[in-house]
Design a protein around this motif. Structure first.
Motif, PDB file in Angstrom:
ATOM      1  N   VAL A 205      47.898  58.049  51.341  1.00 47.66           N
ATOM      2  CA  VAL A 205      46.501  58.166  51.751  1.00 47.66           C
ATOM      3  C   VAL A 205      46.316  58.402  53.246  1.00 47.66           C
ATOM      4  CG1 VAL A 205      45.583  56.811  49.836  1.00 47.66           C
ATOM      5  CG2 VAL A 205      46.281  55.658  51.924  1.00 47.66           C
ATOM      6  N   TYR A 206      47.334  58.115  54.062  1.00 47.92           N
ATOM      7  CA  TYR A 206      47.168  58.193  55.509  1.00 47.92           C
ATOM      8  C   TYR A 206      47.581  59.554  56.054  1.00 47.92           C
ATOM      9  CZ  TYR A 206      47.000  53.147  54.849  1.00 47.92           C
ATOM     10  OH  TYR A 206      46.686  51.889  54.414  1.00 47.92           O
ATOM     11  N   VAL A 207      46.691  60.191  56.813  1.00 43.05           N
ATOM     12  CA  VAL A 207      47.049  61.454  57.476  1.00 43.05           C
ATOM     13  C   VAL A 207      48.039  61.141  58.584  1.00 43.05           C
ATOM     14  CG1 VAL A 207      44.879  62.607  56.900  1.00 43.05           C
ATOM     15  CG2 VAL A 207      45.070  61.312  59.038  1.00 43.05           C
ATOM     16  N   ILE A 208      48.689  62.151  59.108  1.00 39.73           N
ATOM     17  CA  ILE A 208      49.782  61.951  60.054  1.00 39.73           C
ATOM     18  C   ILE A 208      49.340  61.218  61.318  1.00 39.73           C
ATOM     19  CG2 ILE A 208      49.564  64.220  61.145  1.00 39.73           C
ATOM     20  CD1 ILE A 208      52.722  64.217  61.180  1.00 39.73           C
ATOM     21  N   SER A 209      48.135  61.473  61.790  1.00 42.80           N
ATOM     22  CA  SER A 209      47.687  60.802  63.024  1.00 42.80           C
ATOM     23  C   SER A 209      47.521  59.293  62.791  1.00 42.80           C
ATOM     24  CB  SER A 209      46.377  61.421  63.522  1.00 42.80           C
ATOM     25  OG  SER A 209      45.368  61.282  62.540  1.00 42.80           O
TER      26      SER A 209
ATOM     27  N   SER B 156      52.113  56.949  52.738  1.00 41.30           N
ATOM     28  CA  SER B 156      51.759  55.718  52.020  1.00 41.30           C
ATOM     29  C   SER B 156      52.091  54.521  52.915  1.00 41.30           C
ATOM     30  CB  SER B 156      52.556  55.621  50.722  1.00 41.30           C
ATOM     31  OG  SER B 156      53.931  55.419  51.016  1.00 41.30           O
ATOM     32  N   MET B 157      51.657  53.346  52.515  1.00 40.26           N
ATOM     33  CA  MET B 157      52.010  52.145  53.268  1.00 40.26           C
ATOM     34  C   MET B 157      53.520  51.929  53.232  1.00 40.26           C
ATOM     35  SD  MET B 157      51.263  49.793  55.278  1.00 40.26           S
ATOM     36  CE  MET B 157      49.500  49.964  55.351  1.00 40.26           C
ATOM     37  N   ARG B 158      54.154  52.273  52.134  1.00 35.55           N
ATOM     38  CA  ARG B 158      55.617  52.150  52.052  1.00 35.55           C
ATOM     39  C   ARG B 158      56.282  53.083  53.061  1.00 35.55           C
ATOM     40  NH1 ARG B 158      57.906  49.388  48.382  1.00 35.55           N
ATOM     41  NH2 ARG B 158      56.269  49.695  46.855  1.00 35.55           N
ATOM     42  N   ASP B 159      55.739  54.294  53.246  1.00 36.79           N
ATOM     43  CA  ASP B 159      56.266  55.227  54.251  1.00 36.79           C
ATOM     44  C   ASP B 159      56.122  54.637  55.656  1.00 36.79           C
ATOM     45  OD1 ASP B 159      56.861  57.183  52.315  1.00 36.79           O
ATOM     46  OD2 ASP B 159      54.883  58.113  52.514  1.00 36.79           O
ATOM     47  N   ILE B 160      54.983  54.036  55.932  1.00 37.64           N
ATOM     48  CA  ILE B 160      54.739  53.459  57.260  1.00 37.64           C
ATOM     49  C   ILE B 160      55.696  52.302  57.520  1.00 37.64           C
ATOM     50  CG2 ILE B 160      53.035  52.190  58.635  1.00 37.64           C
ATOM     51  CD1 ILE B 160      50.927  54.091  57.254  1.00 37.64           C
ATOM     52  N   LEU B 161      55.950  51.487  56.492  1.00 37.13           N
ATOM     53  CA  LEU B 161      56.920  50.393  56.647  1.00 37.13           C
ATOM     54  C   LEU B 161      58.321  50.946  56.895  1.00 37.13           C
ATOM     55  CD1 LEU B 161      55.636  47.943  53.889  1.00 37.13           C
ATOM     56  CD2 LEU B 161      55.319  47.759  56.370  1.00 37.13           C
ATOM     57  N   ALA B 162      58.660  52.052  56.233  1.00 37.39           N
ATOM     58  CA  ALA B 162      59.961  52.688  56.457  1.00 37.39           C
ATOM     59  C   ALA B 162      60.043  53.227  57.885  1.00 37.39           C
ATOM     60  CB  ALA B 162      60.185  53.807  55.444  1.00 37.39           C
ATOM     61  N   LEU B 163      58.951  53.797  58.382  1.00 41.45           N
ATOM     62  CA  LEU B 163      58.936  54.295  59.760  1.00 41.45           C
ATOM     63  C   LEU B 163      59.149  53.150  60.756  1.00 41.45           C
ATOM     64  CD1 LEU B 163      55.985  56.838  59.455  1.00 41.45           C
ATOM     65  CD2 LEU B 163      58.386  57.403  59.955  1.00 41.45           C
ATOM     66  N   ARG B 164      58.531  52.023  60.487  1.00 41.54           N
ATOM     67  CA  ARG B 164      58.719  50.856  61.362  1.00 41.54           C
ATOM     68  C   ARG B 164      60.172  50.378  61.331  1.00 41.54           C
ATOM     69  NH1 ARG B 164      53.349  47.332  59.822  1.00 41.54           N
ATOM     70  NH2 ARG B 164      51.821  48.692  60.828  1.00 41.54           N
ATOM     71  N   GLU B 165      60.785  50.410  60.142  1.00 39.89           N
ATOM     72  CA  GLU B 165      62.179  50.007  60.015  1.00 39.89           C
ATOM     73  C   GLU B 165      63.085  51.000  60.750  1.00 39.89           C
ATOM     74  OE1 GLU B 165      65.570  47.758  58.727  1.00 39.89           O
ATOM     75  OE2 GLU B 165      63.485  47.321  59.201  1.00 39.89           O
TER      76      GLU B 165
END
Length: 173
Positions: A13-17, A52-61
Motif C-alpha cells: 500500500v505504501y508508495v516509494i516516498s 508492504s509493511m513487511r517490505d519496510i521491516l525488511a528494509l529496516r533489517e
C-alpha cells in the motif's frame, strides 16, 4: 480481518516516498535494492512500486545489517534468502504436525474398529449384526411404462429390509 480498514502486513500500500520515509532511506536506495532483489515490492496498475509493511521491516533489517553489523549487500541478500527459506520450512513443519495429528486420530479410530472386529470374531457372534447398525427401509421402486410419449412410470412395488439387501420380494407388479 474483522474490519475493512484492517489489512495484512503483506498488502502493498505504501508508495516509494512513504516507504523511504518509514524505513529511513532515500527512494533511490529503495530502487537499487529492488534491482538487486533484496526487496521486491508490489506494483500498481501504472507499474509504480508499492511497499508492504513487511517490505519496510525488511528494509529496516537491511539497514541494520549494513550499518551496525557491517554486512555487504551480497551477504545481506544471502541472509534474507535464508530467512525466507527458514520461514517456509517452519510453515511446512506446522502443516506436517497438523497432518500427523489428524493421521493419529484416524489410526486410533481404525484400531478401535479392528479391536471390535477381533472381539466379534472371538465371541463367534454374527458379524453382520454387530458391526454397523442398519435400519430397515421401505423403498418404492419405479419402473418405466411402455406407453404414449409423455407418460411417466408407475410404482412397481416396494422393497423392505436393509438398503442394498438382495433377494427381497418386489411386491405386486
Amino acid at each position: 480481518m474483522n474490519s475493512p480498514y484492517e489489512h495484512s502486513d503483506d498488502l502493498p500500500v505504501y508508495v516509494i516516498s512513504v516507504a523511504a520515509q518509514l524505513s529511513g532511506m532515500h527512494p533511490q536506495t529503495l530502487r537499487a535494492y529492488d534491482r538487486l532483489g533484496l526487496v521486491s515490492p508490489g506494483r500498481s496498475a501504472g507499474r509504480g512500486r508499492r511497499y508492504s509493511m513487511r517490505d519496510i521491516l525488511a528494509l529496516r533489517e537491511i539497514q541494520r545489517l549494513s550499518q551496525e553489523e557491517g554486512v555487504n549487500l551480497s551477504g545481506i541478500k544471502l541472509i534474507l534468502d535464508q530467512h525466507r527459506e527458514l520461514d517456509q520450512a517452519r510453515r511446512l513443519v506446522g502443516e506436517l504436525h497438523a497432518e500427523i495429528a489428524q493421521l493419529r486420530v484416524e489410526l486410533e479410530s481404525t484400531r478401535a474398529v479392528a479391536a471390535r472386529l477381533a472381539e466379534l470374531r472371538r465371541s463367534g457372534s454374527d458379524t453382520r449384526s454387530g458391526l454397523v447398525p442398519v435400519r430397515s427401509a421401505r423403498v418404492a421402486v419405479w419402473e418405466p411404462m411402455t406407453g404414449p410419449p409423455g407418460t411417466t412410470g408407475q410404482p412397481a412395488g416396494e422393497i423392505t429390509g436393509p438398503p442394498g439387501a438382495t433377494g427381497q420380494p418386489r411386491g405386486d407388479k
